[in-house]
Structures are given as structure tokens and as C-alpha cells.
Design an enzyme around this catalytic site. Structure first.
Site, mmCIF file in Angstrom:
data_model
loop_
_atom_site.group_PDB
_atom_site.id
_atom_site.type_symbol
_atom_site.label_atom_id
_atom_site.label_comp_id
_atom_site.label_asym_id
_atom_site.label_seq_id
_atom_site.Cartn_x
_atom_site.Cartn_y
_atom_site.Cartn_z
ATOM 1 N N GLU A 27 39.119 40.534 38.077
ATOM 2 C CA GLU A 27 39.957 40.995 39.182
ATOM 3 C C GLU A 27 39.683 40.259 40.484
ATOM 4 O OE1 GLU A 27 39.998 45.228 39.505
ATOM 5 O OE2 GLU A 27 40.699 45.505 37.447
ATOM 6 N N LYS B 257 47.947 54.656 37.572
ATOM 7 C CA LYS B 257 48.257 53.382 36.924
ATOM 8 C C LYS B 257 49.523 53.546 36.096
ATOM 9 C CE LYS B 257 43.402 51.908 36.457
ATOM 10 N NZ LYS B 257 42.287 51.715 35.485
#
Length: 761
Positions: free
Chosen positions: A532, A664
Site C-alpha cells: 500500500e 470497504k
């Protein structure tokens, strides 16, 4: 005559008692000046014609038309006194007149329509009123003589609406010329000439018409076509309610026919639909273009006009059906294909194509650290093809089962579309079709709908209510499943709690991120960049990163616990074997109570403002105990605990297991369910944190989702790699788009769940 001269003249004529009268401009059409005048004793509306109309093009008209309006009001007032305002004074020399100020709760019909107030009774009254005026004046030779005002009608209607539009569309010009000639020669009844919702005031008892300066003795079809074209355009504007709007369209026609049946011959309705279509195009490309349609909507009108004008419709019902089919934005085709996420793993992109050619896309993210309660990401599993990671089964499901089920459905039916796909799948975790297949379609539908309306995605998703620019939660050090278990803790993140603006959060993060890299390199602890974008560390204990983090904050010139705070993602489900938690790096094991003690100790020792998944998704006892100790001091986020699942969030709320939910899209698998999860979280007084996945794409859907729902926080990953930066950059664009409406509250978002006096920041 200047305003001062006008007021003095009115005093002289006894309309006012004082020259100190207040003057308030009122909104109206493009052809006149309308003023409300009040001297304390007298209150009325003054209207005077403009020689140069208020439009971009050069458009001039004889100001003597003001007299025509006075005569129309007097004529109609003779048999429908409640349907027109009373004239109090007229000055033909100076081309103005004064009329009563209409109040008593009367509202503008156009404003109501724009605000989606579709009143069937108002539509019927308007149709009946128009029919009454036409039938009463038909064959009236006196009215024909008084309203022999064809030149004015040519200046204000035939030339700017018909001839100008014909010039701009040579392929259709002969139709426009022929219609202009027919209108100029027809003399059948008194025609208002500007019968439209903006010139109608309504309440439950009364309907009043205004702005009749274009009146002439001519063809009744013009009034009906001019009026109905406004409903056709409003149906395009309020596309999701198009059928409701066009039902009003037919109510007007039915009410009109009852009052003016003698005027309607066998060709009336066909000529009406023909002129109606021509006027719709004129409202786009004539001299007085409509102000509320975007470019894509205008193009839809042009396309429809080119199809409809040459062939026409025999009835308004046929016209309604054609127009409804054109504008209801039905899904024609759904396609899907394999693309690749930020880790190079296959995922899918979905393309939704409407019958009018407008498209939208949905790019599906993918997670590395996935919770056991997440919706299923369908992969093929063939080790010989993309090492088992391909998504061709999901793609096939989109192109066949889902596409067939959704063909012909309006793109604005987001909730129904998502429900249809969920029911088609038939499982609790979307394992038949694949959550990735369903989500790709769901995202593409939302994007397409926003494209149709010509608005940003955040505006469409939030119904125009989104305004809060989120506080960023940005990874500095990556670990866990995102960095080959370089640390057992998945993420060490920074939150710029002291930032006063969104731009300042980015500057502070930039400085700390690069300072952390310098510190790690100086210590010989930097391996590279994690999934990430955070630094990939090489540590001996799980607490060592805290020292690096705090040193980086100081090196960047900030004070930890004041300017910035730490956020942790423990991802504890990956550390728990059902009985004990294990730190591989430290070679330590913990009972649930010992691990809870450790998390509490860290929150007391370090300036931690937020902690995510501090315990396994089945260890409810530790969650509850931790909340009792730290729930008013830090944000406690459930990720694997909730997996954006509404039923699990409800259970967490009932048992007070956390005070925040990580959101999410691909955990639950549809846009509708994601938004519902956010709203449920907010309704409980908890904080949603919209989040990306480790396998991201170049799409910025979640940036729009965060603003649309006023979620207040966004977690995307680090301050590196374009699939991460595109989200932060999109927030800048959204903020610019919102302008003065945008708000940023930064660290104050935590006041919702934490006790301010106990905050470390």
C-alpha cells in the site's frame, strides 16, 4: 424613463404617496423588467417591456407588446377573473403597467416542478384553463381584431424559436420553415404565446397566468405544444421520475380536450406532437435555450428531434412512449474484462452501456488481508492460468447472467439493480456470481447514472448532500500481510489531527512519510515499499516501529500527540489461532487477556488516536473489555469484525464492541449495501472510515463515496504509488468542485465518539 422618474410619475398619478418607496426586482422572463414597489401604503407589481431581451444573442422586439399584455389580461379577466392579476394602472406611452401583488400562498409552477413537486391537480387546472381561453375566444371577431399582433409573435416566437433553430439545423430547416408559415397563417382563437410553468402561479384554490405579452389570435396548437415541451424537458431533467412527469403531460391534454373539444379535429394531435418536438429542439438551439439541462441531456434532445421530426407521432400517448424510451436511460449492454490491480493480480472492470450510448465503468479492488466473513471474491483457481488468480468466471457471470437480468432496467434504479443481483446470486456471501462480479456492475451503474446527469459521482451518490472533506488516515510503515510479515502489526499510520485544512494534512503526511524513510535508511532498517506504499521495514520487535515513527514526526518538525497522532491496524485475526495471539517477530504468545492488556498499554504509552482490529473477529470478550477501558479515548475500528456487513454491524452496536466501522466496498459487494452500512454506523453515533484495499486500481470511487456520505475519514494506504495518490488527489478536485459548500473539520471528527478532555491530541 429612469427608476427615479418612474417613481415620481407614479406619485403624480396617485399610485404612490411617497417617492421613498422600496423597489425590489422580481425574477421573470427574458423580455421584461418586473419590479415590486412598496411605499408602506401601496404595494404592487410594475412590469415594462425591454426592447433588447436578456439573452446572449441579439434579440429585439417592439416594446408596444406591453399593451398587448394589458389587453389580454382585461379580455380573459372578463370571463376568468380569478385566473389573471388585476390591472391597477396602465401607461401605454411609457410601455408599462401596474398590477396587483399576488400573494396568499401562490407558488411558481416551474419552481415546484424543478423541486420534484408533481401535482396532478395543478396540471389538470392548467389544461382546463387553456382550453377555456381557446374555446371562449374561438370565432370572436372582436378578439381577432384586437389581437392582430402577428408581427410581435414573429419577433418573439417564430423567428427566435423556429427560424433560428432551422438555421442551426439545415437538415431540418424545411420542417421549421413550413411550420413557421402555417403558424403565421392560422387564425382560430386567442393564443397566450408564452403559456409555460414559469408564468403560472398556483395554490390549492387558485391558478393564475402571467406574462401574456406574446398573445395573438392564431393557432391553439402553439400554446399546447409550448406548454407541454416544458414537461418533456422536466422529464429529462428528473429522469428517475420521468414517467411521473409525463403522466402530468397527459393530464394537461385530457383536461384541455374537455374544454376545447370543438377545436380538435382529426389532425390536431399529430400536428401537436410535431410542433412539440420542434420546440424541444428550439429550447436547446434557439435564441432562448433552457438553463437547467447539461450538455449530454441537450444532445439527447437533438438526437430525438432528428429521429422524430421527419416521422412524427400520431398521438401524445405515442409521443410519450417514444420520449420515455429515449430518456429513461435503460441498460442496453453490460460488458466485463480482466484488468490488473496495483499488485499485478487480475481483477475485473465492468462497462455499462445505455440505449442512448452513455457509458460508465466499475473497477473492482481486491484485498490481501481478508476477513472470513467477507463476501466471496470469485477467482478461477486454475494454477496453470495466472497462478489461479484469473477472474474469467466472474467476467462470464457479468456478461451472461447479470447482463440478461438487468437489460432494459433504468440505470437510476441502483437499489433495485443491486437487489436483483443479490437475489440472482442466492447466497449469503455472493459466492455463486462472485462479489467482484456484482460490485463491478454496481459501481459501473452508479458511474453511468452520474454521467447521465452530468454531475460528479459524489453529488449523485449523496443526492447533493455530501460536503465533508475526509480526514486522511495514511500508512507510514507497512507490515503484516502487506509486507511479507516484516512486522506482525499490519499498519502504522499517521493522522494529521492538528491540520486546519485538507491541504495541510497532505503536507504534514508528505513531510513525515519522507522523514520516516530517511530515519529507516539511516538505521539500515528499510527494505522497500509495501503493498500500500508504506515503508517496508526490517525490525526485531513490533514496538521498534513506534520509535521510528516518533523520530520521523520530530524530524519533520511536528509534535506527536499535538499535531499528529498514530493509528494502528493490528489485523489481529491473522495473529489468533483460536486460543492465543502470536507475535512471530517477538516470538511471543499471548492469551486474549494478555493481548488486551498489551493493546491498552500501547494506547496509554503512545499518542494513539485510532486502533483497528485490535482483536480477532471472534474474540468478542476482548473487544468488549477494551472498549470499556479505551472506548472514550481512542477510535476503535472493526474491520474483519464487521466486514461492512449490516447484520454484523448491528450486532456490534448492540454489544458495544467498537465505536467505528471500516467501510470497504468489496467486503460486502454492492454500492447500495455499502451506503446502508455507512448510514447504520452513523445512526449509532459511530464513525465510518471509508477504506481502500491492498490491491487497488486507478479508480477514485471511494473518494467520492467518502464525501457523498459525509463519512469524515478516508484510509487509502500510503503517500506513494499512483493507485493511492489518485484518491488523495481526487479529494482536492472534489473540494474545488464543492467550492464554498466544502467543509473540513479535521481531528474534530473524533469529538463525536471520544471525550475531548481525554484526548491526547
Amino acid at each position: 424613463m429612469s427608476i427615479e422618474q418612474l417613481i415620481a410619475h407614479l406619485v403624480k398619478k396617485g399610485m404612490l404617496v411617497s417617492t421613498e418607496a422600496s423597489i425590489t426586482p422580481l425574477t421573470g422572463g427574458v423580455s421584461c423588467e418586473i419590479l415590486m414597489i412598496d411605499d408602506g401604503e401601496n404595494r404592487f407589481v410594475l412590469k415594462r417591456a425591454l426592447e433588447k431581451l436578456k439573452v446572449k444573442d441579439d434579440w429585439f422586439a417592439d416594446i408596444k407588446r406591453n399593451t398587448t399584455e394589458q389587453k389580454f389580461l382585461s379580455y380573459v379577466g372578463g370571463f376568468l377573473p380569478e385566473s389573471v392579476p388585476q390591472i391597477l394602472y396602465a401607461d401605454e406611452e411609457h410601455h408599462f403597467f401596474c398590477m396587483e401583488m399576488l400573494e396568499n400562498g401562490l407558488e411558481n409552477w416551474k419552481t415546484l416542478l424543478l423541486n420534484k413537486q408533481f401535482n396532478k391537480v395543478y396540471a389538470q387546472k392548467a389544461g382546463a384553463l387553456l382550453g377555456c381561453i381557446h374555446s371562449k375566444s374561438a370565432g370572436d371577431s372582436k378578439a381577432e381584431k384586437v389581437f392582430d399582433t402577428l408581427e410581435s409573435f414573429k419577433q418573439l416566437r417564430i423567428e427566435p424559436y423556429l427560424l433560428k433553430t432551422g438555421e442551426r439545423h439545415p437538415e431540418l430547416q424545411h420542417y421549421y420553415k413550413k411550420e413557421a408559415s402555417r403558424l403565421a397563417s392560422k387564425k382560430e382563437c386567442l393564443v397566450h404565446g408564452d403559456f409555460s410553468p414559469k408564468n403560472i402561479l398556483v395554490n390549492s384554490d387558485r391558478l393564475v397566468i402571467l406574462d401574456c405579452e406574446v398573445a395573438w389570435y392564431g393557432d391553439p396548437i402553439f400554446d399546447l405544444a409550448f406548454y407541454l415541451n416544458h414537461f418533456a424537458l422536466k422529464a429529462l431533467l428528473h429522469n428517475e421520475e420521468a414517467e411521473t412527469v409525463l403522466d402530468l403531460f397527459l393530464e394537461v391534454w385530457d383536461a384541455y380536450k374537455k374544454k376545447a373539444s370543438l377545436l380538435i379535429d382529426s389532425e390536431f394531435e399529430q400536428r401537436l406532437t410535431h410542433l412539440l418536438t420542434m420546440l424541444m429542439l428550439a429550447r436547446v438551439d434557439g435564441k432562448s435555450p433552457v438553463e437547467y439541462l447539461n450538455n449530454k441531456q441537450q444532445q439527447i434532445i437533438r438526437t430525438f428531434a432528428y429521429e422524430e421530426i421527419p416521422v412524427g407521432s400520431k398521438s401524445l400517448q405515442e409521443f410519450k412512449t417514444k420520449w420515455l424510451n429515449k430518456i429513461t436511460m435503460k441498460i442496453k449492454e453490460i460488458d466485463a474484462y480482466q484488468i490488473y490491480d496495483s499488485r499485478g493480480f487480475p481483477t475485473l472492470e465492468v462497462e455499462v452501456i445505455l440505449e442512448n450510448g452513455i457509458k460508465g465503468y466499475g473497477l473492482v479492488p481486491s484485498g490481501a488481508s481478508t476477513g472470513q466473513f467477507e463476501a466471496l471474491e470469485l477467482r478461477d483457481g486454475d494454477k496453470e492460468v495466472f497462478r489461479g488468480k484469473s477472474v474469467f468466471k466472474a467476467i462470464e457471470n457479468v456478461k451472461t447472467l447479470i447482463a440478461e437480468a438487468l437489460k432494459g432496467v433504468s440505470v437510476f434504479e441502483q437499489e433495485q439493480i443491486d437487489k436483483t443481483m443479490i437475489e440472482l446470486d442466492g447466497t449469503t456471501n455472493k459466492s455463486n456470481l462472485g462479489a467482484n462480479a456484482i460490485l463491478g456492475v454496481s459501481m459501473a451503474v452508479a458511474n453511468t447514472a452520474a454521467n447521465v446527469k452530468g454531475v460528479p459521482l459524489y453529488e449523485y451518490l449523496g443526492n447533493g448532500e455530501g460536503h465533508l472533506i475526509p480526514l486522511n488516515e495514511i500508512q507510514i510503515l507497512g507490515g503484516g500481510a502487506h509486507a511479507a510479515w516484516a512486522t506482525d502489526i499490519q499498519d502504522y499510520l499517521v493522522i494529521a489531527t492538528g491540520a486546519k485544512t485538507y491541504e495541510e494534512t497532505l503536507e504534514m503526511t508528505h513531510n513525515i512519510y519522507h522523514a520516516a524513510g530517511e530515519v529507516m535508511k539511516a538505521r539500515g532498517k528499510c527494505v522497500g515499499i509495501a503493498d500500500e506504499g508504506g515503508w517496508w521495514p526490517d525490525y526485531e520487535t513490533n514496538e521498534e516501529p513506534f520509535d521510528v515513527f516518533l523520530e520521523a514526526v520530530e524530524k519533520a518538525g511536528y509534535i506527536a500527540g499535538k499535531d499528529v497522532a498514530i493509528s494502528l491496524d493490528i489485523a489481529a485475526s491473522d495473529l489468533f489461532d483460536g486460543e492465543k495471539y502470536r507475535f512471530r517477530l517477538d516470538n511471543k504468545e499471548f492469551t486474549p487477556d494478555e493481548f488486551c492488556d498489551l493493546m491498552i498499554a500501547w494506547c496509554e504509552k503512545y499518542p494513539i488516536i485510532s486502533i483497528e482490529d485490535p482483536f480477532a473477529d471472534t474474540d468478542f470478550k476482548s473487544w468488549k473489555r477494551f472498549m470499556e477501558v479505551c472506548g472514550n479515548k481512542v477510535q476503535v475500528i472493526g474491520d474483519d469484525l464487521f466486514t461492512t456487513n449490516i447484520e454484523r454491524i448491528k450486532e456490534g452496536i448492540a454489544n458495544e464492541l467498537a465505536n467505528s466501522v471500516l467501510i470497504k466496498l468489496n467486503q460486502i459487494g454492492s454500492v447500495t449495501e455499502t451506503i446502508q452500512a455507512i448510514k447504520l454506523t452513523q445512526s449509532a453515533g459511530w464513525l465510518p472510515v471509508v477504506s481502500a484495499r491492498s490491491g487497488e486500481t486507478e479508480d477514485a470511487f471511494i473518494s467520492h463515496l467518502a464525501v457523498a456520505t459525509n463519512a469524515g475519514q478516508l484510509k487509502v494506504g500510503s503517500f506513494a504509488r499512483s493507485e493511492r495518490m489518485v484518491k488523495w488527489n481526487e479529494n482536492i478536485r472534489i473540494q474545488r468542485s464543492l467550492g464554498d459548500k466544502a467543509t473540513f473539520i479535521g481531528g474534530k471528527i473524533y469529538d463525536i465518539i471520544l471525550e475531548p478532555e481525554l484526548l491526547k491530541v
